[in-house]
Scaffold this motif. Sequence first.
Motif, PDB file in Angstrom:
ATOM      1  N   LYS A   1      40.195  45.570  34.167  1.00  0.00           N
ATOM      2  CA  LYS A   1      40.893  44.354  34.605  1.00  0.00           C
ATOM      3  C   LYS A   1      40.031  43.542  35.562  1.00  0.00           C
ATOM      4  O   LYS A   1      39.994  42.311  35.498  1.00  0.00           O
ATOM      5  CB  LYS A   1      42.215  44.737  35.266  1.00  0.00           C
ATOM      6  CG  LYS A   1      43.238  45.345  34.308  1.00  0.00           C
ATOM      7  CD  LYS A   1      44.547  45.649  35.032  1.00  0.00           C
ATOM      8  CE  LYS A   1      45.572  46.252  34.067  1.00  0.00           C
ATOM      9  NZ  LYS A   1      46.851  46.561  34.761  1.00  0.00           N
ATOM     10  N   VAL A   2      39.337  44.248  36.452  1.00  0.00           N
ATOM     11  CA  VAL A   2      38.452  43.559  37.388  1.00  0.00           C
ATOM     12  C   VAL A   2      37.270  42.947  36.637  1.00  0.00           C
ATOM     13  O   VAL A   2      36.840  41.827  36.934  1.00  0.00           O
ATOM     14  CB  VAL A   2      37.951  44.531  38.478  1.00  0.00           C
ATOM     15  CG1 VAL A   2      36.977  43.820  39.415  1.00  0.00           C
ATOM     16  CG2 VAL A   2      39.126  45.102  39.267  1.00  0.00           C
TER      17      VAL A   2
ATOM     18  N   ASP B   1      38.486  39.846  35.038  1.00  0.00           N
ATOM     19  CA  ASP B   1      38.677  38.795  36.035  1.00  0.00           C
ATOM     20  C   ASP B   1      37.334  38.181  36.407  1.00  0.00           C
ATOM     21  O   ASP B   1      37.217  36.963  36.599  1.00  0.00           O
ATOM     22  CB  ASP B   1      39.364  39.369  37.274  1.00  0.00           C
ATOM     23  CG  ASP B   1      40.074  38.292  38.089  1.00  0.00           C
ATOM     24  OD1 ASP B   1      40.358  37.213  37.523  1.00  0.00           O
ATOM     25  OD2 ASP B   1      40.349  38.524  39.286  1.00  0.00           O
TER      26      ASP B   1
ATOM     27  N   LEU C   1      36.184  34.225  36.053  1.00  0.00           N
ATOM     28  CA  LEU C   1      35.640  33.433  37.153  1.00  0.00           C
ATOM     29  C   LEU C   1      34.273  32.852  36.792  1.00  0.00           C
ATOM     30  O   LEU C   1      33.976  31.697  37.100  1.00  0.00           O
ATOM     31  CB  LEU C   1      35.527  34.297  38.414  1.00  0.00           C
ATOM     32  CG  LEU C   1      36.845  34.720  39.070  1.00  0.00           C
ATOM     33  CD1 LEU C   1      36.568  35.650  40.247  1.00  0.00           C
ATOM     34  CD2 LEU C   1      37.637  33.502  39.529  1.00  0.00           C
TER      35      LEU C   1
ATOM     36  N   GLU D   1      44.124  31.954  46.147  1.00  0.00           N
ATOM     37  CA  GLU D   1      44.044  32.770  44.935  1.00  0.00           C
ATOM     38  C   GLU D   1      42.599  33.107  44.604  1.00  0.00           C
ATOM     39  O   GLU D   1      42.284  34.235  44.192  1.00  0.00           O
ATOM     40  CB  GLU D   1      44.694  32.044  43.760  1.00  0.00           C
ATOM     41  CG  GLU D   1      44.682  32.876  42.479  1.00  0.00           C
ATOM     42  CD  GLU D   1      45.299  32.153  41.293  1.00  0.00           C
ATOM     43  OE1 GLU D   1      45.172  32.674  40.165  1.00  0.00           O
ATOM     44  OE2 GLU D   1      45.892  31.066  41.491  1.00  0.00           O
TER      45      GLU D   1
ATOM     46  N   GLN E   1      41.524  35.906  46.853  1.00  0.00           N
ATOM     47  CA  GLN E   1      42.127  37.174  46.443  1.00  0.00           C
ATOM     48  C   GLN E   1      41.405  37.759  45.227  1.00  0.00           C
ATOM     49  O   GLN E   1      41.097  38.961  45.194  1.00  0.00           O
ATOM     50  CB  GLN E   1      43.602  36.973  46.129  1.00  0.00           C
ATOM     51  CG  GLN E   1      44.334  38.247  45.740  1.00  0.00           C
ATOM     52  CD  GLN E   1      45.798  38.005  45.440  1.00  0.00           C
ATOM     53  OE1 GLN E   1      46.267  36.855  45.396  1.00  0.00           O
ATOM     54  NE2 GLN E   1      46.551  39.074  45.212  1.00  0.00           N
ATOM     55  N   ARG E   2      41.138  36.927  44.263  1.00  0.00           N
ATOM     56  CA  ARG E   2      40.456  37.407  43.066  1.00  0.00           C
ATOM     57  C   ARG E   2      39.020  37.803  43.381  1.00  0.00           C
ATOM     58  O   ARG E   2      38.501  38.795  42.851  1.00  0.00           O
ATOM     59  CB  ARG E   2      40.489  36.328  41.984  1.00  0.00           C
ATOM     60  CG  ARG E   2      41.893  36.003  41.504  1.00  0.00           C
ATOM     61  CD  ARG E   2      41.905  34.850  40.518  1.00  0.00           C
ATOM     62  NE  ARG E   2      41.210  35.181  39.281  1.00  0.00           N
ATOM     63  CZ  ARG E   2      41.090  34.324  38.266  1.00  0.00           C
ATOM     64  NH1 ARG E   2      41.609  33.093  38.354  1.00  0.00           N
ATOM     65  NH2 ARG E   2      40.460  34.692  37.164  1.00  0.00           N
TER      66      ARG E   2
ATOM     67  N   GLY F   1      38.855  41.236  45.003  1.00  0.00           N
ATOM     68  CA  GLY F   1      38.991  42.310  44.015  1.00  0.00           C
ATOM     69  C   GLY F   1      37.687  42.588  43.299  1.00  0.00           C
ATOM     70  O   GLY F   1      37.326  43.758  43.062  1.00  0.00           O
TER      71      GLY F   1
END
Length: 318
Positions: free
Chosen positions: A148-149, A152, A156, A196, A199-200, A203
């Motif tokens: 999941k990371v 993400d 990005l 946001e 936060q991302r 992670g």
Amino acid sequence: MSYQSYQVATDGDPTNTSNLIPEGPPKVTYNDQPGALSLNPDGTTAINKPRGLNTADALPTGASGILASARTPWGSPCINGITAKDVITINGMEVSVGTAEMMGMVHKDVSGRYVETAGGVEQATAGADAENQRQEREEQLEGLADPKVEADLDDLCSAVSPSLQVAAVEEIISAGAVDTTTLNRAASEAGIEPSEMQQRLDGVLKGFEAQALKAVVGFGSDDPQGFIEWAQQHRPNDLRAAGRTQVMERSTKGYEPMVREYIASMAEHDPESVMKAEFGGGITASKVRGQVLLNIPGRGQMTYRTALKAGLIRVSGA
């Protein structure tokens, strides 16, 4: 009806031009292509057909370059022309003519015959080399442990311009955090709020940190946090370079030489850990004039670094 003519050689006067056949066995043989006609003493004749094959006749018509090596799948010459199923040799490797055509090495001319494409072999070879290098690079990329990371991170990278990504990486490596201005610009490009984005980003950074610590363990240290602290103090530039390589090139290889040096210099930056270590085999440690030496049965005294390099000891927990 066709007629054949020949001249007769006799044993008479060389100036005699008579066409009369003298008495006795005739001595005449002459070529009558495609065979040779012999006149026998009893008046009979025999045609001797030529035997043998010119090897040039076995080459494909008009073939040159790589096509000159063309052979059928079972290895015989392509006497009746080259087909897509026939085999040619390119740089020591055999491929079908059809494959060479798809790769742009050969093509059919206006007569439907296969001919070599000018520069086709070079271009196809260069393309294959580039593809192999691309695959090797992809195989060397190290993904983050959490899918999941990783996903993400991909999102990005797709949403933020490369120049802004590089700026963010440099700020994190140098100062440990992304500058507010850079963060706001990245959020704007991605179409999300700065909170946001932060936060991302946090992670993703945790994912990279976990990856680095795991790599350090894999390179031989059971104390990755101790290694990080040592590197921050003794190898700060190398540590930043390794972090940059990890993020930008997706490889943790930059940490390996530092981990090896960290373990090899244990007696210098943490002598007490060496003094307390259990090496086995009757090996003991002692300090001589402030230097840690190992007493190795049958070998005498030597430094910890020398013993480690010679493979006389193994270190775990460093």
